[in-house]
Design a protein around this motif. Structure first.
Motif, mmCIF file in Angstrom:
data_model
loop_
_atom_site.group_PDB
_atom_site.id
_atom_site.type_symbol
_atom_site.label_atom_id
_atom_site.label_comp_id
_atom_site.label_asym_id
_atom_site.label_seq_id
_atom_site.Cartn_x
_atom_site.Cartn_y
_atom_site.Cartn_z
ATOM 1 N N ARG A 61 0.838 -1.207 0.000
ATOM 2 C CA ARG A 61 0.000 0.000 0.000
ATOM 3 C C ARG A 61 0.873 1.257 0.000
ATOM 4 O O ARG A 61 0.601 2.216 -0.721
ATOM 5 N N THR A 62 1.941 1.252 0.791
ATOM 6 C CA THR A 62 2.842 2.402 0.856
ATOM 7 C C THR A 62 3.531 2.624 -0.484
ATOM 8 O O THR A 62 3.570 3.745 -0.995
ATOM 9 N N ILE A 63 4.051 1.555 -1.065
ATOM 10 C CA ILE A 63 4.742 1.654 -2.348
ATOM 11 C C ILE A 63 3.784 2.122 -3.434
ATOM 12 O O ILE A 63 4.121 2.967 -4.268
ATOM 13 N N THR A 64 2.578 1.586 -3.452
ATOM 14 C CA THR A 64 1.588 1.955 -4.468
ATOM 15 C C THR A 64 1.208 3.425 -4.339
ATOM 16 O O THR A 64 1.122 4.139 -5.332
ATOM 17 N N GLY A 65 0.973 3.881 -3.120
ATOM 18 C CA GLY A 65 0.632 5.283 -2.909
ATOM 19 C C GLY A 65 1.742 6.217 -3.339
ATOM 20 O O GLY A 65 1.504 7.231 -3.997
ATOM 21 N N ASP A 66 2.978 5.857 -3.001
ATOM 22 C CA ASP A 66 4.139 6.666 -3.390
ATOM 23 C C ASP A 66 4.277 6.710 -4.903
ATOM 24 O O ASP A 66 4.481 7.768 -5.495
ATOM 25 N N LEU A 67 4.147 5.564 -5.534
ATOM 26 C CA LEU A 67 4.292 5.488 -6.990
ATOM 27 C C LEU A 67 3.175 6.255 -7.694
ATOM 28 O O LEU A 67 3.422 6.957 -8.675
ATOM 29 N N SER A 68 1.973 6.134 -7.186
ATOM 30 C CA SER A 68 0.844 6.856 -7.771
ATOM 31 C C SER A 68 1.109 8.362 -7.759
ATOM 32 O O SER A 68 0.882 9.054 -8.750
ATOM 33 N N GLN A 69 1.604 8.861 -6.642
ATOM 34 C CA GLN A 69 1.918 10.293 -6.532
ATOM 35 C C GLN A 69 3.039 10.684 -7.485
ATOM 36 O O GLN A 69 2.966 11.707 -8.162
#
Length: 106
Positions: A61-69
């Motif tokens: 979830r953390t990696i996905t959120g960071d990548l999305s941003q």
């Protein structure tokens, strides 16, 4: 067939699955198309017939959120594309781990 996806959750939508998406105003979603190299289409169709709800994974979830941003803020570089692929394969591994032995035996 309709599949209701929960806000704030991560899903893996299998390759080849035809789908449409919509969301309520103000709800953002992040998705990426990817290929699973080395896994025959028949295997993918056998195990993944619908969107798969991913088990809770704080790291994913953390990696996905960071990548999305990062994808909103900059153009998709080769490094970002590789990170998307890494997330996709981690999601696939989580889905495979979550299958029961009966589902694997098929």
């Amino acid at each position: 067939m309709d599949y209701a996806l929960k806000a704030g959750h991560l899903y893996l939508v299998p390759p080849g699955l035809s789908f449409e998406t919509y969301s309520a105003p103000g709800v953002e979603h992040f998705y990426a198309h990817f290929d699973v190299i080395g896994l025959p289409d028949a295997v993918l169709r056998r195990f993944f017939r619908k969107p798969m709800h991913l088990p809770a994974s704080t790291a994913l979830r953390t990696i996905t959120g960071d990548l999305s941003q990062r994808l909103r803020d900059q153009e998709a570089s080769v490094a970002l594309q590789w990170r998307v692929k890494a997330i996709a394969f981690e999601a696939l591994a989580l889905c495979l781990q979550s299958l029961s032995s009966e589902e694997v035996q098929g």
